[in-house]
Design a protein around this motif. Sequence first.
Motif, short mmCIF file in Angstrom:
data_model
loop_
_atom_site.label_atom_id
_atom_site.label_comp_id
_atom_site.label_asym_id
_atom_site.label_seq_id
_atom_site.Cartn_x
_atom_site.Cartn_y
_atom_site.Cartn_z
N VAL A 322 0.84 -1.21 0.00
CA VAL A 322 0.00 0.00 0.00
C VAL A 322 0.87 1.25 0.00
N PHE A 323 1.90 1.25 0.84
CA PHE A 323 2.76 2.44 0.94
C PHE A 323 3.70 2.60 -0.26
N SER A 324 4.14 1.51 -0.84
CA SER A 324 5.15 1.60 -1.91
C SER A 324 4.55 1.60 -3.31
N LYS A 325 3.30 1.10 -3.45
CA LYS A 325 2.70 1.00 -4.77
C LYS A 325 1.31 1.63 -4.87
N GLY A 326 0.70 1.94 -3.72
CA GLY A 326 -0.69 2.40 -3.71
C GLY A 326 -0.87 3.82 -4.20
N LYS A 327 -2.12 4.16 -4.45
CA LYS A 327 -2.50 5.52 -4.85
C LYS A 327 -2.59 6.43 -3.62
N TYR A 328 -2.37 7.72 -3.85
CA TYR A 328 -2.49 8.72 -2.80
C TYR A 328 -3.87 9.38 -2.87
N MET A 329 -4.23 10.07 -1.77
CA MET A 329 -5.43 10.90 -1.78
C MET A 329 -5.03 12.37 -1.81
N GLN A 330 -5.93 13.19 -2.34
CA GLN A 330 -5.68 14.64 -2.33
C GLN A 330 -6.97 15.36 -1.95
N SER A 331 -6.81 16.56 -1.44
CA SER A 331 -7.98 17.36 -1.08
C SER A 331 -8.41 18.20 -2.28
N ALA A 332 -9.71 18.31 -2.45
CA ALA A 332 -10.27 19.13 -3.52
C ALA A 332 -11.33 20.05 -2.92
N THR A 333 -11.30 21.32 -3.29
CA THR A 333 -12.27 22.28 -2.77
C THR A 333 -13.49 22.32 -3.67
N VAL A 334 -14.64 22.05 -3.07
CA VAL A 334 -15.90 22.06 -3.81
C VAL A 334 -16.96 22.79 -2.98
N GLU A 335 -17.95 23.31 -3.65
CA GLU A 335 -19.12 23.91 -2.99
C GLU A 335 -18.74 24.90 -1.89
N GLN A 336 -18.20 26.01 -2.29
CA GLN A 336 -17.93 27.11 -1.37
C GLN A 336 -17.04 26.70 -0.19
N SER A 337 -15.83 26.37 -0.54
CA SER A 337 -14.78 26.08 0.44
C SER A 337 -14.95 24.74 1.16
N HIS A 338 -15.91 23.92 0.75
CA HIS A 338 -16.02 22.59 1.33
C HIS A 338 -14.91 21.71 0.75
N THR A 339 -14.17 21.03 1.64
CA THR A 339 -13.05 20.20 1.19
C THR A 339 -13.47 18.74 1.12
N LYS A 340 -13.15 18.12 0.00
CA LYS A 340 -13.43 16.71 -0.19
C LYS A 340 -12.14 16.00 -0.57
N TRP A 341 -11.97 14.79 -0.07
CA TRP A 341 -10.77 14.02 -0.35
C TRP A 341 -11.07 12.99 -1.43
N VAL A 342 -10.25 12.99 -2.47
CA VAL A 342 -10.46 12.10 -3.62
C VAL A 342 -9.14 11.45 -4.00
N ARG A 343 -9.19 10.43 -4.83
CA ARG A 343 -7.98 9.77 -5.30
C ARG A 343 -7.19 10.70 -6.21
N TYR A 344 -5.88 10.70 -6.00
CA TYR A 344 -4.99 11.48 -6.87
C TYR A 344 -4.58 10.60 -8.05
N ASN A 345 -4.88 11.07 -9.28
CA ASN A 345 -4.56 10.30 -10.48
C ASN A 345 -3.51 10.97 -11.37
N GLY A 346 -2.89 12.02 -10.85
CA GLY A 346 -1.89 12.74 -11.64
C GLY A 346 -0.53 12.07 -11.58
N GLU A 347 0.44 12.79 -12.07
CA GLU A 347 1.81 12.27 -12.10
C GLU A 347 2.41 12.27 -10.70
N ILE A 348 3.10 11.20 -10.34
CA ILE A 348 3.74 11.07 -9.03
C ILE A 348 5.22 11.41 -9.18
N PRO A 349 5.72 12.35 -8.39
CA PRO A 349 7.14 12.74 -8.51
C PRO A 349 8.08 11.58 -8.21
N LYS A 350 9.30 11.69 -8.71
CA LYS A 350 10.35 10.74 -8.39
C LYS A 350 11.49 11.46 -7.70
N PRO A 351 12.10 10.87 -6.66
CA PRO A 351 11.76 9.59 -6.03
C PRO A 351 10.35 9.60 -5.46
#
Length: 494
Positions: A322-351
Amino acid sequence: VRMCTQYEIKMQQITVCFTLTEVQLVHFQEPEVFNYSTLLLSDGKDVLYVGAREVIFALNSVNIAEKHHELYWKVTEDKKTKCADKGKSKQTECLNYVRVLQPLNDDVLYVCGTNAFQPICDHLNLMSFELRGKNEDGKGRCPFDPAQSYTSVMVDGELYSGTSYNFLGSEPIISRNSHQSPLRTEYAIPWLNEPSFVFADVIRADRNSTEEDDDKVYFFFTEMSVEYEFVGKLMIPRISRVCKRDQGGLRTLQKKWTSFLKARLICTTPDKNLIFNIINDVFILKSPSLKEPVIYGVFTPQLNNMGLSAVCAYNLSTVEDVFSKGKYMQSATVEQSHTKWVRYNGEIPKPRPGACINKEARAANYMSSLNLPDKTLQFVKDHPLMDDSVTPIGDRPRLIKRDVRYTQIVVDRVTALNGSMYNVMFVSTDKGALHKAISYENGMHIIEEIQLFPNFEPVQTLLLSSKKVSMKNRTVVLVTFQHGSLHSILHCIS
Protein backbone atom coordinates in the motif's frame (compact mmCIF):
# COMPACT_ATOMS: atom_id res chain seq x y z
CA VAL A 1 -8.85 -30.97 38.43
CA ARG A 2 -7.54 -31.83 34.97
CA MET A 3 -9.71 -31.00 31.97
CA CYS A 4 -9.14 -32.12 28.37
CA THR A 5 -11.10 -31.11 25.29
CA GLN A 6 -10.75 -32.30 21.71
CA TYR A 7 -11.08 -29.95 18.76
CA GLU A 8 -11.22 -31.10 15.16
CA ILE A 9 -9.88 -28.64 12.60
CA LYS A 10 -9.79 -29.77 8.98
CA MET A 11 -9.48 -33.47 9.83
CA GLN A 12 -6.81 -32.83 12.47
CA GLN A 13 -7.63 -33.42 16.09
CA ILE A 14 -6.14 -31.08 18.64
CA THR A 15 -6.37 -32.06 22.29
CA VAL A 16 -6.17 -29.18 24.73
CA CYS A 17 -5.57 -29.95 28.38
CA PHE A 18 -5.14 -27.67 31.32
CA THR A 19 -5.15 -28.07 35.06
CA LEU A 20 -7.29 -25.58 36.93
CA THR A 21 -4.78 -25.43 39.77
CA GLU A 22 -2.16 -24.21 37.24
CA VAL A 23 -4.11 -21.01 36.64
CA GLN A 24 -2.57 -18.99 39.45
CA LEU A 25 -3.09 -15.29 39.91
CA VAL A 26 -0.26 -13.50 41.69
CA HIS A 27 -1.19 -10.14 43.19
CA PHE A 28 0.82 -6.95 43.75
CA GLN A 29 -0.50 -3.78 45.34
CA GLU A 30 0.99 -0.98 47.40
CA PRO A 31 -1.02 1.16 49.84
CA GLU A 32 -2.07 4.53 48.43
CA VAL A 33 -0.57 3.74 44.99
CA PHE A 34 -2.83 3.77 41.93
CA ASN A 35 -2.75 3.64 38.13
CA TYR A 36 -0.35 0.80 37.42
CA SER A 37 -0.56 1.69 33.77
CA THR A 38 2.93 1.43 32.24
CA LEU A 39 4.68 -1.94 32.16
CA LEU A 40 8.08 -2.97 30.78
CA LEU A 41 9.16 -6.60 30.89
CA SER A 42 12.84 -7.50 30.94
CA ASP A 43 12.96 -11.25 30.36
CA GLY A 44 16.74 -11.37 30.54
CA LYS A 45 16.73 -9.98 34.07
CA ASP A 46 13.43 -11.56 35.23
CA VAL A 47 12.24 -8.04 36.09
CA LEU A 48 8.95 -6.29 35.49
CA TYR A 49 9.23 -2.48 35.64
CA VAL A 50 5.99 -0.76 36.60
CA GLY A 51 5.12 2.90 36.14
CA ALA A 52 2.30 4.06 38.41
CA ARG A 53 1.14 7.33 39.91
CA GLU A 54 4.23 9.05 41.36
CA VAL A 55 6.22 5.82 41.70
CA ILE A 56 8.26 3.30 39.68
CA PHE A 57 8.64 -0.32 40.82
CA ALA A 58 10.96 -3.16 39.85
CA LEU A 59 9.28 -6.52 40.51
CA ASN A 60 10.25 -10.14 40.06
CA SER A 61 8.53 -11.00 36.77
CA VAL A 62 8.17 -14.66 37.75
CA ASN A 63 6.56 -13.71 41.06
CA ILE A 64 5.35 -10.13 40.94
CA ALA A 65 4.49 -10.17 44.64
CA GLU A 66 8.25 -9.89 45.21
CA LYS A 67 9.39 -6.26 45.01
CA HIS A 68 13.05 -5.53 44.23
CA HIS A 69 13.04 -1.71 44.13
CA GLU A 70 10.77 1.30 44.34
CA LEU A 71 11.36 4.94 43.46
CA TYR A 72 8.92 7.70 44.31
CA TRP A 73 8.81 10.52 41.75
CA LYS A 74 6.55 13.19 43.16
CA VAL A 75 5.41 16.63 42.03
CA THR A 76 6.37 19.71 44.06
CA GLU A 77 3.63 21.64 45.85
CA ASP A 78 4.41 24.69 43.71
CA LYS A 79 3.75 22.75 40.50
CA LYS A 80 0.57 21.28 41.96
CA THR A 81 -0.70 24.77 42.76
CA LYS A 82 0.14 26.14 39.30
CA CYS A 83 -1.59 23.15 37.71
CA ALA A 84 -4.70 23.68 39.87
CA ASP A 85 -4.73 27.36 38.94
CA LYS A 86 -5.19 26.25 35.31
CA GLY A 87 -8.38 24.41 36.21
CA LYS A 88 -7.08 20.91 36.87
CA SER A 89 -7.74 18.77 39.95
CA LYS A 90 -5.00 19.12 42.56
CA GLN A 91 -5.93 15.76 44.10
CA THR A 92 -5.95 13.65 40.92
CA GLU A 93 -4.71 15.32 37.72
CA CYS A 94 -1.95 17.52 39.15
CA LEU A 95 0.30 14.59 40.02
CA ASN A 96 3.05 12.71 38.19
CA TYR A 97 1.73 9.76 36.21
CA VAL A 98 4.60 7.69 34.81
CA ARG A 99 3.77 7.13 31.15
CA VAL A 100 7.09 6.21 29.48
CA LEU A 101 9.38 3.36 30.52
CA GLN A 102 11.79 2.51 27.71
CA PRO A 103 15.18 0.76 27.81
CA LEU A 104 18.00 3.10 26.82
CA ASN A 105 20.65 0.41 27.40
CA ASP A 106 21.24 -2.52 29.77
CA ASP A 107 21.78 -0.22 32.74
CA VAL A 108 19.44 2.74 32.12
CA LEU A 109 15.71 3.26 31.55
CA TYR A 110 14.35 6.39 29.88
CA VAL A 111 11.36 7.46 31.97
CA CYS A 112 8.77 10.22 31.54
CA GLY A 113 5.85 11.45 33.62
CA THR A 114 2.98 13.91 33.23
CA ASN A 115 4.40 16.03 36.12
CA ALA A 116 1.28 18.11 36.84
CA PHE A 117 0.71 18.92 33.16
CA GLN A 118 4.39 19.83 32.66
CA PRO A 119 5.74 16.53 31.27
CA ILE A 120 9.28 15.68 32.28
CA CYS A 121 11.77 12.92 31.36
CA ASP A 122 14.83 11.53 33.11
CA HIS A 123 17.26 8.60 33.16
CA LEU A 124 16.75 5.83 35.73
CA ASN A 125 19.94 4.04 36.80
CA LEU A 126 18.94 0.39 37.22
CA MET A 127 21.85 -0.46 39.52
CA SER A 128 21.14 2.22 42.14
CA PHE A 129 17.48 2.63 41.07
CA GLU A 130 17.82 6.39 41.24
CA LEU A 131 17.07 9.16 38.77
CA ARG A 132 20.05 11.02 37.34
CA GLY A 133 18.27 14.37 37.71
CA LYS A 134 18.48 15.41 34.04
CA ASN A 135 14.91 16.76 34.09
CA GLU A 136 14.49 16.90 30.31
CA ASP A 137 11.43 18.59 28.83
CA GLY A 138 8.91 15.83 28.15
CA LYS A 139 6.87 17.84 25.66
CA GLY A 140 6.14 15.63 22.64
CA ARG A 141 7.50 12.57 24.43
CA CYS A 142 4.87 12.15 27.13
CA PRO A 143 1.24 13.38 27.39
CA PHE A 144 0.35 16.39 29.52
CA ASP A 145 -2.92 14.82 30.63
CA PRO A 146 -2.85 11.36 32.29
CA ALA A 147 -6.11 10.58 30.48
CA GLN A 148 -4.70 11.29 27.00
CA SER A 149 -3.79 8.49 24.62
CA TYR A 150 -0.10 7.94 23.92
CA THR A 151 2.39 5.35 22.71
CA SER A 152 6.15 5.14 22.47
CA VAL A 153 8.99 2.84 21.42
CA MET A 154 12.75 3.15 21.86
CA VAL A 155 14.74 2.42 18.70
CA ASP A 156 18.53 2.44 18.89
CA GLY A 157 18.59 5.00 21.69
CA GLU A 158 15.99 7.33 20.16
CA LEU A 159 12.43 7.67 21.45
CA TYR A 160 9.58 7.57 18.94
CA SER A 161 6.33 8.87 20.42
CA GLY A 162 2.69 9.39 19.55
CA THR A 163 1.09 11.85 21.96
CA SER A 164 -0.16 15.43 22.31
CA TYR A 165 2.20 18.39 22.13
CA ASN A 166 0.26 20.94 24.18
CA PHE A 167 -1.62 21.49 27.44
CA LEU A 168 -5.06 21.36 25.82
CA GLY A 169 -4.35 18.10 23.99
CA SER A 170 -5.29 19.73 20.69
CA GLU A 171 -1.97 19.27 18.86
CA PRO A 172 -1.30 15.59 18.16
CA ILE A 173 2.22 14.62 17.18
CA ILE A 174 4.30 11.65 16.07
CA SER A 175 7.90 12.49 16.80
CA ARG A 176 11.44 11.23 17.13
CA ASN A 177 13.35 12.70 20.02
CA SER A 178 16.98 12.78 19.00
CA HIS A 179 19.86 15.12 19.79
CA GLN A 180 21.12 14.82 16.19
CA SER A 181 17.91 14.95 14.15
CA PRO A 182 14.62 15.41 16.01
CA LEU A 183 11.62 15.07 13.69
CA ARG A 184 7.87 15.49 14.02
CA THR A 185 4.67 15.48 12.02
CA GLU A 186 3.16 18.63 10.55
CA TYR A 187 0.44 20.19 12.67
CA ALA A 188 -2.24 19.75 9.99
CA ILE A 189 -5.51 17.83 9.78
CA PRO A 190 -4.41 15.72 6.76
CA TRP A 191 -1.50 14.39 8.83
CA LEU A 192 -3.26 13.69 12.14
CA ASN A 193 -6.92 14.41 12.90
CA GLU A 194 -7.80 13.85 16.58
CA PRO A 195 -5.95 10.53 16.84
CA SER A 196 -6.17 8.06 19.70
CA PHE A 197 -2.81 6.28 19.78
CA VAL A 198 -2.66 2.62 20.79
CA PHE A 199 0.66 1.07 19.74
CA ALA A 200 4.06 1.61 18.12
CA ASP A 201 6.85 -0.78 17.16
CA VAL A 202 9.89 -1.07 14.90
CA ILE A 203 10.29 -3.67 12.16
CA ARG A 204 13.85 -4.15 11.03
CA ALA A 205 14.74 -4.34 7.35
CA ASP A 206 15.87 -7.67 5.99
CA ARG A 207 19.67 -7.45 6.10
CA ASN A 208 19.91 -10.14 3.38
CA SER A 209 17.73 -8.19 0.95
CA THR A 210 19.30 -6.60 -2.11
CA GLU A 211 17.02 -3.54 -1.69
CA GLU A 212 19.14 -2.21 1.22
CA ASP A 213 15.95 -0.88 2.76
CA ASP A 214 15.59 1.05 6.01
CA ASP A 215 14.15 0.03 9.37
CA LYS A 216 10.60 1.32 9.77
CA VAL A 217 8.60 2.43 12.80
CA TYR A 218 4.85 1.80 12.66
CA PHE A 219 2.18 3.64 14.62
CA PHE A 220 -1.41 2.49 15.10
CA PHE A 221 -4.28 4.78 16.05
CA THR A 222 -7.93 5.64 15.46
CA GLU A 223 -8.66 9.10 14.11
CA MET A 224 -11.51 11.16 12.74
CA SER A 225 -12.04 10.57 9.04
CA VAL A 226 -11.34 13.22 6.44
CA GLU A 227 -12.10 11.09 3.40
CA TYR A 228 -15.68 9.93 4.10
CA GLU A 229 -18.86 11.99 4.29
CA PHE A 230 -20.83 11.14 7.43
CA VAL A 231 -23.48 12.83 9.58
CA GLY A 232 -21.33 12.63 12.73
CA LYS A 233 -17.67 11.99 13.35
CA LEU A 234 -16.69 8.83 11.52
CA MET A 235 -13.66 7.18 13.11
CA ILE A 236 -11.09 5.31 11.02
CA PRO A 237 -8.39 2.86 12.19
CA ARG A 238 -4.98 3.78 10.80
CA ILE A 239 -1.49 2.44 10.36
CA SER A 240 1.26 4.98 9.73
CA ARG A 241 4.93 4.52 8.96
CA VAL A 242 8.17 6.48 9.20
CA CYS A 243 11.74 5.54 8.23
CA LYS A 244 14.48 5.35 10.83
CA ARG A 245 17.11 7.13 8.70
CA ASP A 246 14.75 10.01 7.83
CA GLN A 247 16.58 13.31 8.38
CA GLY A 248 13.81 15.68 7.32
CA GLY A 249 13.95 18.02 4.32
CA LEU A 250 16.53 20.69 3.57
CA ARG A 251 14.04 23.49 2.82
CA THR A 252 10.58 21.92 2.59
CA LEU A 253 9.69 19.80 5.65
CA GLN A 254 12.61 21.02 7.72
CA LYS A 255 12.75 18.94 10.92
CA LYS A 256 9.55 17.20 9.74
CA TRP A 257 9.07 13.65 8.53
CA THR A 258 9.63 13.16 4.81
CA SER A 259 8.56 9.50 5.10
CA PHE A 260 5.29 9.83 7.03
CA LEU A 261 2.44 8.02 5.29
CA LYS A 262 -0.77 6.58 6.69
CA ALA A 263 -3.47 4.21 5.46
CA ARG A 264 -6.78 2.79 6.60
CA LEU A 265 -6.87 -0.65 8.21
CA ILE A 266 -9.85 -2.63 6.91
CA CYS A 267 -11.59 -4.93 9.39
CA THR A 268 -15.04 -5.79 8.06
CA THR A 269 -17.14 -8.87 7.36
CA PRO A 270 -17.15 -9.96 3.68
CA ASP A 271 -20.73 -8.74 3.19
CA LYS A 272 -19.69 -5.38 4.75
CA ASN A 273 -22.61 -5.50 7.19
CA LEU A 274 -20.21 -5.21 10.12
CA ILE A 275 -17.54 -2.53 10.09
CA PHE A 276 -15.03 -2.59 12.94
CA ASN A 277 -13.52 0.87 12.87
CA ILE A 278 -12.12 1.41 16.37
CA ILE A 279 -8.73 -0.20 17.02
CA ASN A 280 -8.11 -1.02 20.69
CA ASP A 281 -4.76 -2.81 20.64
CA VAL A 282 -2.11 -4.25 18.32
CA PHE A 283 0.46 -7.02 18.58
CA ILE A 284 3.10 -7.67 15.91
CA LEU A 285 4.13 -11.31 15.77
CA LYS A 286 7.77 -11.67 14.73
CA SER A 287 9.10 -15.21 14.53
CA PRO A 288 11.94 -16.92 12.62
CA SER A 289 9.39 -19.56 11.59
CA LEU A 290 7.28 -16.94 9.80
CA LYS A 291 8.07 -15.66 6.31
CA GLU A 292 7.18 -12.15 7.47
CA PRO A 293 5.78 -10.40 10.55
CA VAL A 294 2.02 -10.58 11.07
CA ILE A 295 0.09 -7.68 12.61
CA TYR A 296 -2.85 -8.60 14.87
CA GLY A 297 -5.37 -5.93 15.79
CA VAL A 298 -8.35 -5.91 18.16
CA PHE A 299 -11.30 -3.89 16.84
CA THR A 300 -14.79 -2.82 17.87
CA PRO A 301 -17.50 -0.96 15.90
CA GLN A 302 -17.95 2.74 16.55
CA LEU A 303 -21.65 2.27 17.32
CA ASN A 304 -21.34 -0.92 19.34
CA ASN A 305 -24.93 -1.64 20.37
CA MET A 306 -24.46 -5.42 20.09
CA GLY A 307 -21.23 -5.63 22.07
CA LEU A 308 -19.16 -6.94 19.16
CA SER A 309 -15.41 -7.40 18.89
CA ALA A 310 -13.15 -8.67 16.14
CA VAL A 311 -9.54 -9.69 15.62
CA CYS A 312 -8.03 -8.99 12.20
CA ALA A 313 -4.56 -10.03 11.03
CA TYR A 314 -2.42 -8.39 8.33
CA ASN A 315 0.70 -9.48 6.51
CA LEU A 316 3.47 -6.88 6.59
CA SER A 317 3.91 -7.24 2.81
CA THR A 318 0.31 -6.08 2.32
CA VAL A 319 1.05 -2.97 4.36
CA GLU A 320 4.23 -2.25 2.43
CA ASP A 321 2.50 -2.72 -0.93
CA VAL A 322 0.00 0.00 0.00
CA PHE A 323 2.76 2.44 0.94
CA SER A 324 5.15 1.60 -1.91
CA LYS A 325 2.70 1.00 -4.77
CA GLY A 326 -0.69 2.40 -3.71
CA LYS A 327 -2.50 5.52 -4.85
CA TYR A 328 -2.49 8.72 -2.80
CA MET A 329 -5.43 10.90 -1.78
CA GLN A 330 -5.68 14.64 -2.33
CA SER A 331 -7.98 17.36 -1.08
CA ALA A 332 -10.27 19.13 -3.52
CA THR A 333 -12.27 22.28 -2.77
CA VAL A 334 -15.90 22.06 -3.81
CA GLU A 335 -19.12 23.91 -2.99
CA GLN A 336 -17.93 27.11 -1.37
CA SER A 337 -14.78 26.08 0.44
CA HIS A 338 -16.02 22.59 1.33
CA THR A 339 -13.05 20.20 1.19
CA LYS A 340 -13.43 16.71 -0.19
CA TRP A 341 -10.77 14.02 -0.35
CA VAL A 342 -10.46 12.10 -3.62
CA ARG A 343 -7.98 9.77 -5.30
CA TYR A 344 -4.99 11.48 -6.87
CA ASN A 345 -4.56 10.30 -10.48
CA GLY A 346 -1.89 12.74 -11.64
CA GLU A 347 1.81 12.27 -12.10
CA ILE A 348 3.74 11.07 -9.03
CA PRO A 349 7.14 12.74 -8.51
CA LYS A 350 10.35 10.74 -8.39
CA PRO A 351 11.76 9.59 -6.03
CA ARG A 352 8.40 8.28 -4.77
CA PRO A 353 7.01 10.53 -2.00
CA GLY A 354 7.16 8.95 1.44
CA ALA A 355 9.60 6.22 0.42
CA CYS A 356 12.68 5.39 2.49
CA ILE A 357 16.15 6.03 1.14
CA ASN A 358 17.00 2.61 -0.30
CA LYS A 359 19.31 1.17 -2.97
CA GLU A 360 17.17 2.59 -5.80
CA ALA A 361 17.25 6.09 -4.31
CA ARG A 362 21.00 5.97 -3.73
CA ALA A 363 21.52 4.78 -7.31
CA ALA A 364 19.79 8.02 -8.38
CA ASN A 365 22.25 9.93 -6.13
CA TYR A 366 19.77 10.58 -3.28
CA MET A 367 21.84 9.57 -0.26
CA SER A 368 19.63 11.20 2.37
CA SER A 369 16.19 12.75 2.75
CA LEU A 370 18.05 16.09 2.88
CA ASN A 371 18.88 15.55 -0.81
CA LEU A 372 15.29 14.92 -1.90
CA PRO A 373 13.85 17.43 -4.40
CA ASP A 374 11.27 19.94 -3.19
CA LYS A 375 8.72 18.50 -5.62
CA THR A 376 8.79 15.14 -3.83
CA LEU A 377 8.73 16.75 -0.40
CA GLN A 378 5.87 19.13 -1.21
CA PHE A 379 3.87 16.22 -2.60
CA VAL A 380 4.18 14.09 0.54
CA LYS A 381 3.46 17.15 2.68
CA ASP A 382 0.15 17.58 0.84
CA HIS A 383 -0.62 13.85 0.34
CA PRO A 384 0.21 11.88 3.52
CA LEU A 385 -2.97 9.76 3.23
CA MET A 386 -3.10 6.71 0.97
CA ASP A 387 -6.22 5.97 -1.07
CA ASP A 388 -5.53 2.24 -0.99
CA SER A 389 -6.40 0.44 2.26
CA VAL A 390 -4.68 -2.40 4.10
CA THR A 391 -6.83 -5.54 3.81
CA PRO A 392 -6.68 -8.39 6.33
CA ILE A 393 -5.50 -11.94 5.72
CA GLY A 394 -8.35 -13.84 4.11
CA ASP A 395 -10.26 -10.56 3.57
CA ARG A 396 -12.16 -11.15 6.78
CA PRO A 397 -11.68 -11.05 10.58
CA ARG A 398 -9.94 -14.02 12.15
CA LEU A 399 -12.46 -13.91 14.96
CA ILE A 400 -15.76 -12.17 15.66
CA LYS A 401 -17.21 -12.41 19.16
CA ARG A 402 -20.56 -11.11 20.39
CA ASP A 403 -21.39 -9.78 23.85
CA VAL A 404 -17.77 -8.96 24.60
CA ARG A 405 -15.43 -6.02 24.19
CA TYR A 406 -11.86 -7.07 23.61
CA THR A 407 -9.26 -4.71 25.08
CA GLN A 408 -5.78 -6.23 24.59
CA ILE A 409 -4.06 -8.98 22.60
CA VAL A 410 -0.77 -10.88 22.72
CA VAL A 411 0.23 -13.69 20.34
CA ASP A 412 2.74 -16.51 20.58
CA ARG A 413 3.86 -19.14 18.09
CA VAL A 414 4.11 -22.67 19.46
CA THR A 415 4.84 -26.18 18.24
CA ALA A 416 2.11 -28.78 18.76
CA LEU A 417 2.76 -32.44 19.61
CA ASN A 418 2.39 -33.32 15.92
CA GLY A 419 5.17 -30.89 14.99
CA SER A 420 2.85 -28.32 13.41
CA MET A 421 3.24 -24.62 14.24
CA TYR A 422 0.25 -22.70 15.55
CA ASN A 423 -0.38 -19.12 16.60
CA VAL A 424 -1.86 -18.97 20.09
CA MET A 425 -3.60 -15.78 21.17
CA PHE A 426 -4.53 -14.37 24.52
CA VAL A 427 -7.26 -11.75 24.19
CA SER A 428 -8.57 -9.86 27.22
CA THR A 429 -12.00 -8.34 27.79
CA ASP A 430 -13.45 -5.32 29.55
CA LYS A 431 -15.13 -7.71 32.01
CA GLY A 432 -11.93 -9.15 33.41
CA ALA A 433 -11.78 -12.32 31.31
CA LEU A 434 -8.98 -13.82 29.23
CA HIS A 435 -9.72 -15.79 26.07
CA LYS A 436 -7.16 -18.24 24.75
CA ALA A 437 -7.54 -18.97 21.04
CA ILE A 438 -5.71 -20.96 18.40
CA SER A 439 -5.29 -19.62 14.89
CA TYR A 440 -5.74 -22.00 11.98
CA GLU A 441 -6.47 -21.69 8.27
CA ASN A 442 -10.17 -21.16 8.70
CA GLY A 443 -9.92 -18.65 11.52
CA MET A 444 -9.42 -18.50 15.26
CA HIS A 445 -10.95 -20.94 17.69
CA ILE A 446 -11.45 -20.05 21.35
CA ILE A 447 -10.36 -23.05 23.38
CA GLU A 448 -10.34 -21.60 26.87
CA GLU A 449 -11.84 -18.75 28.88
CA ILE A 450 -10.56 -17.67 32.28
CA GLN A 451 -12.39 -15.19 34.49
CA LEU A 452 -9.49 -13.32 36.06
CA PHE A 453 -11.27 -10.69 38.13
CA PRO A 454 -14.42 -11.58 40.11
CA ASN A 455 -15.53 -7.94 40.08
CA PHE A 456 -15.45 -7.84 36.23
CA GLU A 457 -12.96 -4.98 35.97
CA PRO A 458 -11.43 -4.41 32.50
CA VAL A 459 -8.05 -5.88 31.64
CA GLN A 460 -5.97 -2.86 30.64
CA THR A 461 -2.56 -4.35 29.86
CA LEU A 462 -1.26 -7.69 28.60
CA LEU A 463 2.41 -8.61 28.33
CA LEU A 464 3.76 -11.88 27.01
CA SER A 465 6.98 -13.32 28.40
CA SER A 466 9.12 -15.23 25.94
CA LYS A 467 10.95 -17.03 28.73
CA LYS A 468 10.28 -20.61 29.75
CA VAL A 469 9.64 -20.66 33.48
CA SER A 470 10.16 -24.42 33.76
CA MET A 471 10.72 -27.46 31.58
CA LYS A 472 7.15 -27.01 30.40
CA ASN A 473 6.54 -24.31 27.83
CA ARG A 474 4.87 -21.63 29.90
CA THR A 475 4.00 -18.04 29.27
CA VAL A 476 3.52 -15.30 31.84
CA VAL A 477 0.69 -12.94 31.05
CA LEU A 478 0.68 -9.75 33.11
CA VAL A 479 -2.52 -7.81 33.52
CA THR A 480 -3.65 -4.68 35.31
CA PHE A 481 -7.09 -3.49 36.19
CA GLN A 482 -8.65 -0.22 37.04
CA HIS A 483 -8.82 -0.10 40.81
CA GLY A 484 -5.12 0.15 41.36
CA SER A 485 -3.49 -3.25 41.44
CA LEU A 486 -1.45 -5.58 39.29
CA HIS A 487 -1.87 -9.28 38.59
CA SER A 488 0.10 -11.92 36.75
CA ILE A 489 -1.05 -15.29 35.52
CA LEU A 490 1.31 -18.20 34.97
CA HIS A 491 -0.30 -20.21 32.21
CA CYS A 492 0.48 -23.22 30.05
CA ILE A 493 0.19 -22.45 26.33
CA SER A 494 1.00 -25.78 24.70
